[in-house]
Design an enzyme around this catalytic site. Structure first.
Site, PDB file in Angstrom:
ATOM      1  CD  GLU A 210      -2.985  -1.233   2.273  1.00  0.00           C
ATOM      2  OE1 GLU A 210      -2.832  -0.376   2.990  1.00  0.00           O
ATOM      3  OE2 GLU A 210      -3.686  -2.001   2.443  1.00  0.00           O
ATOM      4  CD  GLU A 396      -3.618  -5.965   3.564  1.00  0.00           C
ATOM      5  OE1 GLU A 396      -4.592  -5.108   3.784  1.00  0.00           O
ATOM      6  OE2 GLU A 396      -2.578  -5.957   3.678  1.00  0.00           O
TER       7      GLU A 396
END
Ligand code: IFM
Length: 490
Positions: A210, A396
């Site tokens: 991320e 995720e």
């Protein structure tokens, strides 16, 4: 509709979710309709069978579960410093002990095995390997990850290692952190160390976790470590991370060309708040920033056209856009909730040209994120179309519900099961419609340290009692175990 067992990938794509069902389900070719409720997908499909080679996984990250913050020669990370600073984390929580997985990894891998998890995504704490961010590796830190990986392999679980999930050595932050170009070269050195040491047993790697989140929250909003709020630093950090991603990719491939490399990108389905041209433009800009800022650079060697910042402001130098290129082997997608974008009223408060709010039409999780599986479908399809069907791993996806053990010691977290059912059905639809999705990782195996929220959120399929460190598999974990064993969603 029930689909027969043991389908191969092609059969799955042709027969899963027949056309009749598809027309009523999320993303079934409908145009954008913000007023339409996200249908309860669970009630409309009796069973969905995923391809038999589909990989069912679970994800974790070093600072969130390991604890042992100063053991075996580990250096201080920016998250150690940040969480030890008064007022930064809810309740004054820290990751000093977390789930104590550094000492309990055997138990945690056994839990993953019990849940029929086939891929375990974990991250390597840079300051365990290079306590001050450069120089010779710390053998004790490296040994920990060798033991972890060997235990996974014995359990027949694929290790998926993330090289950087936010725990920068504090010494590197003291020298300027991610806005400093030198950090890219430090990162390349560290990447070479870990892939040389573990590349004989770890075949799949995420370079970053991320990048949009750690640059924005760390350098612009200041809610994550290192807690800076400087727009110039933020914009420079974006480019340095892109350089680090591109350079590390090529350096790792030079060590071992067989290693499969991707990055886990946080993504949101970027939807305009209204049909107005201004809001549509804001949504395009949101898509560019939230989803593409580190992916388009890797795959196309360009900042996305809708990103409203000039290269000079980001510190781009001649030749850099060749360095950021990285033909990733797979695209990792971390997806949680959709974003609604509109044109800002005051450009001073929103210099990137958009305002984002979370959706509120669907039910909210306990951390206030809207449950809206249709957004997941749209996002996966959009990436599939814009990047010509890349191999995707969902690195995720998950939700926080604070359900705790009842008097019988069970954790009846039915909302989490509903969440997974809805999002996985949406994913199956995307696969039916052409998305090349190879695997899925639930976030998370364990309840853990949720950054600035401390221990107030519970994303795990396994409940952790932080006082005793006892683990209890939640009902969602038992449900996921059945799904991972059968490939059948019901
Ligand atoms: O806990 C985080 C994780 O570290 C990164 N992705 C989102 C999760 C939930 O907020």
């Amino acid at each position: 509709m029930r689909i027969s067992n043991n389908l191969n990938r092609r059969d799955f794509l042709s027969v899963a979710l027949g056309a009749a069902a598809a027309s009523t389900l999320p993303g079934g070719g409908r145009s954008l309709d913000l007023a339409a409720p996200s249908p309860s997908v669970a009630s409309e499909i009796a069973a969905v069978k995923f391809p038999k080679d589909f990989i069912w996984g679970a994800a974790t990250a070093s600072y969130q579960i390991e604890g042992a913050w100063k053991e075996d020669g580990k250096g201080e990370s920016i998250w150690d410093r940040f969480s030890h600073t008064t007022g930064k984390i809810r309740g004054g929580d820290t990751g000093d002990v977390a789930c104590d997985s550094y000492h309990r990894y055997n138990e945690d891998i056994q839990l993953a095995k019990d849940l029929h998890v086939q891929s375990y995504r974990f991250s390597i704490a840079w300051p365990r390997i290079q306590p001050s961010g450069s120089g010779a590796p710390n053998p004790k830190g490296m040994d920990y990850y060798k033991r972890l990986v060997d235990t996974l392999l014995e359990a027949k679980i694929r290790p998926l290692a993330t090289i950087y999930h936010w725990d920068l050595p504090q010494a590197l932050e003291d020298s300027g952190g991610w806005p400093n170009r030198d950090t890219a070269d430090r990162f390349v050195e560290y990447s070479q160390i870990v892939t040389r040491a573990l590349g004989d047993r770890v075949s799949h790697w995420c370079i970053f976790n991320e990048p949009w989140v750690f640059t924005t929250l760390g350098y612009r909003l200041g809610t994550h470590a290192p807690g800076k709020t400087d727009t110039g630093d933020f914009l420079r950090s974006i480019h340095v991370v892109n350089l680090a991603q591109g350079k590390a990719f090529h350096a790792i491939k030079a060590i071992n060309g067989k290693l499969q490399l991707g990055t886990a990108y946080s993504m949101t389905s970027a939807e305009p708040a209204s049909d107005s041209p201004e809001d549509r433009q804001a949504a395009e800009c949101g898509h560019a920033c939230f989803n593409l800022l580190f992916l388009n650079t890797a795959l196309k060697g360009e900042y996305p056209a809708a990103f409203p910042v000039t290269p000079e402001v980001m510190g781009v130098r001649p030749g850099d856009m060749e360095l950021v290129r990285a033909p990733l082997d797979f695209v990792g997608i971390n997806y949680y909730t959709r974003g609604i974008f509109s044109r800002p009223e005051h450009s001073i408060s929103a210099p990137l040209g958009f305002e984002r709010v979370d959706g509120t039409q669907g039910p909210l999780t306990d951390n206030g994120w809207e449950v809206w599986p249709d957004g997941f479908y749209r996002l996966v399809m959009r990436i599939t179309k814009e990047y010509d069907k890349p191999v995707i791993e969902i690195t995720e996806n998950g939700c926080s519900y604070t359900d705790a053990p009842d008097v019988h010691g069970r954790v009846p977290d039915v909302r989490k099961i509903e969440f997974y059912r809805g999002y996985l059905t949406a994913l199956a639809h995307a696969m039916r419609d052409g998305a090349n999705v190879r695997g899925y990782h639930a976030w998370s195996l364990l309840d853990n340290f949720e950054w600035e929220q401390g221990y107030t959120q519970r994303f795990g399929m396994v409940y952790v009692d932080y006082r005793s460190q006892a683990r209890t598999v939640k009902e969602s974990g038992k449900w996921y175990a059945k799904l991972a064993a059968s490939g059948e969603l019901s």
